[in-house]
Design a protein around this motif. Structure first.
Motif, PDB file in Angstrom:
ATOM      1  N   GLN A 100       0.847  -1.184   0.000  1.00 28.22           N
ATOM      2  CA  GLN A 100       0.000   0.000   0.000  1.00 28.22           C
ATOM      3  C   GLN A 100       0.887   1.240   0.000  1.00 28.22           C
ATOM      4  N   SER A 103      -0.028   3.435   4.607  1.00 24.44           N
ATOM      5  CA  SER A 103      -0.802   2.648   5.559  1.00 24.44           C
ATOM      6  C   SER A 103      -1.007   3.543   6.769  1.00 24.44           C
ATOM      7  N   GLN A 169      -6.777  -3.474   6.413  1.00 27.36           N
ATOM      8  CA  GLN A 169      -6.877  -2.670   5.181  1.00 27.36           C
ATOM      9  C   GLN A 169      -7.911  -3.266   4.224  1.00 27.36           C
TER      10      GLN A 169
END
Lengths: 445, 200
Positions: A100, A103, A169
């Protein structure tokens, strides 16, 4: 005595607790990448499917480090080991590889930590290395997801599934997701696919072999699992790989090696794991795929131990050096390493692959060598009972059990596990062990 | 501390311990009303047939260290140190069967139970009848056993008695004394029947 443990996964925790049982005085420092109180990694897939709340994953309280008088150094990755001067080196600025781009939760926690740690946080001290001296060192850094080779990996909504943060997530974007793509039919890919199916997504799974879990089960059990998943809407593509991802900021489409494309709004990469040992000086500490350990979980350097997913030891069923990156082995290896570090000589018999999976109406248990080489010293007996939907396959090496697959009626599987682990010659008729009525009593002749 | 001791050579395989166990862990504690309960109470001691039809009451050994405890993912399995009993917290259990893979005796089962939240399948095993013991009763399986294959006593007493019995049976002076004469005969008959394929 100065103990340093790298890694705050279950192997590290078990080792710390065991050391404390034998040595209440010594100083213990735990250096960990993850900043949460210790949690149960295998259960993150249950958080994804929704059967367990995210906050129920913890296996130790937040006061774990204080209670055992452990000095935690969290949110840091070790950069090297100075074997000659007995020092563990870390980079002051936490560096954490992530798929990602941002984060947010991790950033927040790191910021909070740096505030509590008295670091004003204005100028990250890039490059400055800190050392931790040790008398006994445990390397229990676990494993990292095996990366995938494809273009467009920087797009949003492409995930690994290894840590609590990864699942957190995924859960954040689930409400807007409809089509998921899962890469890999191993345990992680399979559990991700199952979890997302349970959440009502349309899931497509790409696998290299003809059926999922080809490392864990044989073809017959693999097909039973595949049928079960397909019945619940899983789409499987065999023998293709992803070449690249496309989309505007977020992933929208995956291009495959057969020139076709699949629309998807989230991707889970489950291509297995690799031991996390990039910081280990291989010229000093012997390593193969994992760090090589002897029967006391000690490396070739006296005083330096390894345990868990990062360690490579003898596989009892395969009779070769092997990494069995599974939770129960990490628990056992951590305990044994802890005992030996604290000065109590304890031998480890070796590791054994094993797994138990419950999906929809299917219970699958497997251990050891399930797909034996064609060699006359191996004998395979199997049976299926279609009425009860039971399948059993036992693999013997000479007169000893070397592996098994059970589909449904798995309650007696622990007995078989124990036969493999303790290398006990089987003297009863092998066919009796295939019967659903097989029980402990039958071995007590 | 008194514990349940199993004497496999005396088991006739009547399975009364199973019925007594299921009843003791029912909501109503009465055999007749227990059969009408939902979930239907199930035993935590298991009499499995041996290769020749011999019985053996297989129950949790409450091992120390307990492999199921280390294997349990959510940490639902724990030891009650006061009674030296390994217990499963049904609220924490996630029914993952990791303990089935760890138990070398195969004594853990998975089903709904009166002690668990409604409609939740959990891992279930022997709890040494702690509820009964708190009321001054002995474990239900021992109470019901007619052949003294299950006894409730101090393990060191049982060990001493057994040592004496074995010593006697091995003494060269006397003719060989069987440890459990009648039971040995019964099991020999069962075995011969199977071997000669005699149908009853």
């Amino acid at each position: 005595m100065k103990y340093v443990i790298i890694g705050n996964g279950v192997a590290g925790i078990q080792a710390a607790e065991t050391i404390r049982q034998f040595d209440s005085e010594g100083s213990i420092t735990m250096i960990g990448d993850e900043t949460f109180p210790p949690y149960c990694r295998p259960m993150i897939s249950l958080a994804l499917e929704g059967s367990v709340d995210q906050d129920k994953l913890h296996i130790r309280s937040a006061g774990f480090y204080d209670d055992l008088n452990i000095r935690p150094v969290l949110g840091k990755r070790v950069t090297g080991i100075d074997v000659d001067n007995k020092k563990v080196l870390i980079q002051e600025k936490s560096a954490r590889p992530s798929l990602q781009a941002s984060s947010t939760i991790m950033d927040l926690i790191c910021k909070l930590l740096s505030i509590f740690g008295g670091d004003p946080g204005t100028e990250p001290r890039r490059g400055s290395e800190t050392g931790f001296e040790f008398d006994k060192l445990l390397i229990a850094t676990g494993a990292d997801p095996r990366p995938v080779k494809a273009t467009g990996l920087n797009l949003k909504n492409i995930f690994y599934m290894r840590t609590e943060v990864h699942v957190r997530q995924m859960l954040e974007i689930l409400p807007g997701a409809k089509n998921a793509l899962v890469l890999g039919g191993g345990l992680v890919g399979f559990k991700a696919a199952y979890g997302l199916l349970c959440r009502g997504l349309h899931v497509t799974m790409l696998i290299r072999s003809d059926y999922p879990l080809s490392m864990q089960v044989d073809e017959k059990a693999g097909r039973m699992i595949l049928d079960q998943l397909s019945e619940h809407g899983l789409e499987v593509k065999v023998g293709v790989e992803v070449t690249g991802f496309e989309g505007i900021k977020k992933v929208e489409r995956a291009n495959l090696s057969d020139k076709t494309a699949i629309a998807c709004d989230m991707v889970v990469v489950g291509k297995g794991v690799l031991p996390a040992l990039s910081f280990v000086p291989r010229d000093k500490i012997q390593a193969d795929l994992g760090i090589l350990v002897d029967q006391h979980m000690e490396t070739n350097i006296p005083g330096i131990f390894a345990a868990g997913d990062v360690a490579q030891s003898v596989d009892i069923a395969r009779k070769i050096s092997w990494v069995n990156a599974i939770w129960p082995e990490a628990v056992e290896q951590g305990r044994i390493a802890g005992m030996n570090m604290a000065g109590r000589q304890t031998a480890y018999k070796g590791s054994l692959s094993r797994n138990v999976i419950r999906i929809f109406d299917l219970d699958v248990m497997t251990a050891g060598l399930v797909n034996p080489p064609s060699d006359p010293s191996y004998e395979v007996v199997s049976s299926d009972n279609l009425r009860l939907n039971i399948y059993r396959k036992l693999v013997f090496r000479n007169d000893k059990l070397a592996g098994f697959v059970m589909v449904n009626a798995i309650e007696q599987g622990g007995i078989l596990m124990s036969l493999i682990k303790n290398e006990i010659p089987v003297k009863i008729p092998k066919a009796a062990m295939l019967e659903p009525s097989f029980n402990y009593n039958q071995l007590m002749m | 501390m008194k514990k349940v001791v199993v004497h496999p050579e005396r088991c006739v395989g009547c399975m009364q311990c199973m019925i007594a166990c299921a009843t003791a862990h029912s909501q109503t504690k009465n055999l007749f009303s227990a059969t009408l309960e939902d979930p239907l109470p199930r035993p935590r001691v298991h009499v499995g047939a041996g290769l020749y039809g011999e019985g053996f009451p297989n129950r949790c050994r409450h091992c120390d260290p307990a492999p199921c405890m280390f294997a349990c993912l959510p940490g639902a399995i724990y030891r009650d140190w006061e009674t030296d009993t390994v217990l499963i917290d049904p609220d924490k259990c996630i029914n993952c069967a990791s303990c089935a893979m760890a138990c070398p005796f195969g004594v853990i089962r998975y089903h709904e139970d009166a002690s668990a939240p409604l409609k939740k399948t959990v891992a279930v095993k022997c709890d040494n009848c702690l509820e009964r013991q708190n009321q001054g009763l002995i474990p239900a399986c021992v109470e019901v056993c007619k052949s003294r294959a299950l006894t409730f006593e101090d393990p060191s007493d049982a060990m001493k008695r057994k040592t004496n019995e074995v010593a006697q049976s091995l003494s060269s002076d006397t003719s060989r004394i069987e440890i459990a004469p009648g039971f040995t005969l019964l099991n020999t008959i069962k075995r011969t029947q199977v071997e000669l394929k005699i149908e009853n």
